[in-house]
Structure formats: C-alpha cells, structure tokens
Design an enzyme around this catalytic site. Sequence first.
Site, PDB file in Angstrom:
ATOM      1  N   ARG A 122       0.828  -1.199   0.000  1.00 18.09           N
ATOM      2  CA  ARG A 122       0.000   0.000   0.000  1.00 18.09           C
ATOM      3  C   ARG A 122       0.861   1.248   0.000  1.00 18.09           C
ATOM      4  O   ARG A 122       1.793   1.375   0.792  1.00 18.09           O
ATOM      5  CB  ARG A 122      -0.924   0.015   1.230  1.00 18.09           C
ATOM      6  CG  ARG A 122      -1.944   1.149   1.201  1.00 18.09           C
ATOM      7  CD  ARG A 122      -2.913   1.078   2.350  1.00 18.09           C
ATOM      8  NE  ARG A 122      -2.272   1.397   3.625  1.00 18.09           N
ATOM      9  CZ  ARG A 122      -2.943   1.621   4.755  1.00 18.09           C
ATOM     10  NH1 ARG A 122      -4.248   1.510   4.771  1.00 18.09           N
ATOM     11  NH2 ARG A 122      -2.295   1.902   5.858  1.00 18.09           N
TER      12      ARG A 122
ATOM     13  N   THR B 163      -1.064   7.695  -0.958  1.00 15.52           N
ATOM     14  CA  THR B 163      -2.371   7.584  -1.609  1.00 15.52           C
ATOM     15  C   THR B 163      -3.265   6.535  -0.963  1.00 15.52           C
ATOM     16  O   THR B 163      -4.477   6.515  -1.207  1.00 15.52           O
ATOM     17  CB  THR B 163      -2.204   7.212  -3.089  1.00 15.52           C
ATOM     18  OG1 THR B 163      -1.645   5.884  -3.180  1.00 15.52           O
ATOM     19  CG2 THR B 163      -1.273   8.198  -3.790  1.00 15.52           C
TER      20      THR B 163
ATOM     21  N   ASP C  19      -3.554  -9.200  13.016  1.00 13.76           N
ATOM     22  CA  ASP C  19      -2.860  -9.186  11.728  1.00 13.76           C
ATOM     23  C   ASP C  19      -2.453 -10.614  11.380  1.00 13.76           C
ATOM     24  O   ASP C  19      -1.603 -11.207  12.036  1.00 13.76           O
ATOM     25  CB  ASP C  19      -1.625  -8.282  11.808  1.00 13.76           C
ATOM     26  CG  ASP C  19      -0.950  -8.120  10.456  1.00 13.76           C
ATOM     27  OD1 ASP C  19      -0.439  -9.136   9.927  1.00 13.76           O
ATOM     28  OD2 ASP C  19      -0.910  -6.998   9.938  1.00 13.76           O
TER      29      ASP C  19
ATOM     30  N   ASP D  69       1.348 -11.257  10.690  1.00 15.93           N
ATOM     31  CA  ASP D  69       2.155 -11.224  11.908  1.00 15.93           C
ATOM     32  C   ASP D  69       1.948 -12.480  12.746  1.00 15.93           C
ATOM     33  O   ASP D  69       2.894 -13.038  13.308  1.00 15.93           O
ATOM     34  CB  ASP D  69       1.809  -9.991  12.748  1.00 15.93           C
ATOM     35  CG  ASP D  69       2.321  -8.709  12.117  1.00 15.93           C
ATOM     36  OD1 ASP D  69       3.198  -8.797  11.245  1.00 15.93           O
ATOM     37  OD2 ASP D  69       1.837  -7.628  12.495  1.00 15.93           O
TER      38      ASP D  69
END
Length: 213
Positions: free
Chosen positions: A103, A107, A201, A204
């Site tokens: 990502r 933006t 997550d 993770d």
Amino acid sequence: MRVHVADHPLVTHKLTVLRDRGTPSPTFRALAEELVTLLAYEATRGVRTDTVRIETPVGPTEGLALSSPAPIVVPILRAGLGMLEGMVKLVPTAEVGFLGMVRNEETLEPSVYAERLPADLSARQCFVLDPMLATGGSLIAAIEYLFDRGARDVTAVCLIAAPEGLAAVERATEGRDVTIVLGALDERLNEKGYIVPGLGDAGDRLYGTVANL
C-alpha cells in the site's frame, strides 16, 4: 458477485482457536492450513471438469477429471502464503502464481510490486488467497490484475471478512464473475482498519511478528 460463508462446526471451531490471542504461531499456521482446506471444498465446487473413460479392476466406467489447463492458485504475499498449502493439498494439480502487493502510504492505494503469473489467463480458473478481507483494497487490486490478464472468473478464499470490505469488492467487481468464500463474516472495521472481532494481523500471527493493534 456470489458470497459463500461456510457454515460448519469444524470451520467455526478452528476459527475460534485462530482468534484467540494466546494461540502461538505454529498452531496458528497449522490451523490456518486446515481451515483453508475446508474452505477449498466450497471454493472448488464449480471447478471445470471433463468426462473421462477409465477401467476399474472389474470393468469400464465414466468419471470426471479436472479440465486442462489446470486451475491457478494465487496467494497475495505475504499472508496469503500461509494459506497456500491448505489449498494445493486439495488440488495438487493446480499451478501456483504469486502477487506481491503493497500500500502506498501517501495515496493509500495498493500496488503490485512482484508477480509470477502466466501472461494469458483467459482459459484459467483463478483462486486468490487472502486471509483478511478488511477494506477490500488489496483484494480488489488483485482481482482487477487477474482480469486484466484475461481471467474470466475469479474465486477468492478468505478466512474472515468485514462487511465494509465485502461491499467494496462487490461494487468494484460489478458485472464480473467473482465468488468470495469466507470462513466468517465479522461485525465491522475499527478506526485502524482492523476487522472486529477479527483475529489481529494474520501475517504477523502466521510468522511470529507482533503487531501494534
């Protein structure tokens, strides 16, 4: 867009253990693989087949075999890798491609930083693996990437999803042949974009890093 949420006690049981913050990474990885294999049964319900003639020990008969070319399984790096073995265990003849997505922090849009896929996917059934359908950004970008390569139908397998992300995927893929198979549809996203109640997550927890939630 078609959505299938698995309704099976084994799926719910495995998800419960995955959600538990005390579940260690080795157990998390093993259960994620088992859960994906269960979800893959639903995801491959419409897999293309051909009728074949075979000889059993006592006589001839007809059966079904997976059509050629083989389906292609595409995990989204990195967390999707934790789902790969569970999928290919069920469909060992499938080919495997990879999509690495990141990502842009300015933006907030996802972009592809690495890929290993056939140039032409027009004759292939594509199965995307992404454990968490949160905002939907990464999955939308992956689906668009596959359709740009000629894919005609794409099935995504996710452990859990948020309603916001599911709605975003539906809007973005309107008019296309897309199926989403989920272990569970959760309540919502929190202010940080994590699924609630979720499981944290996934990347993770699969690989032992600690996220700041």
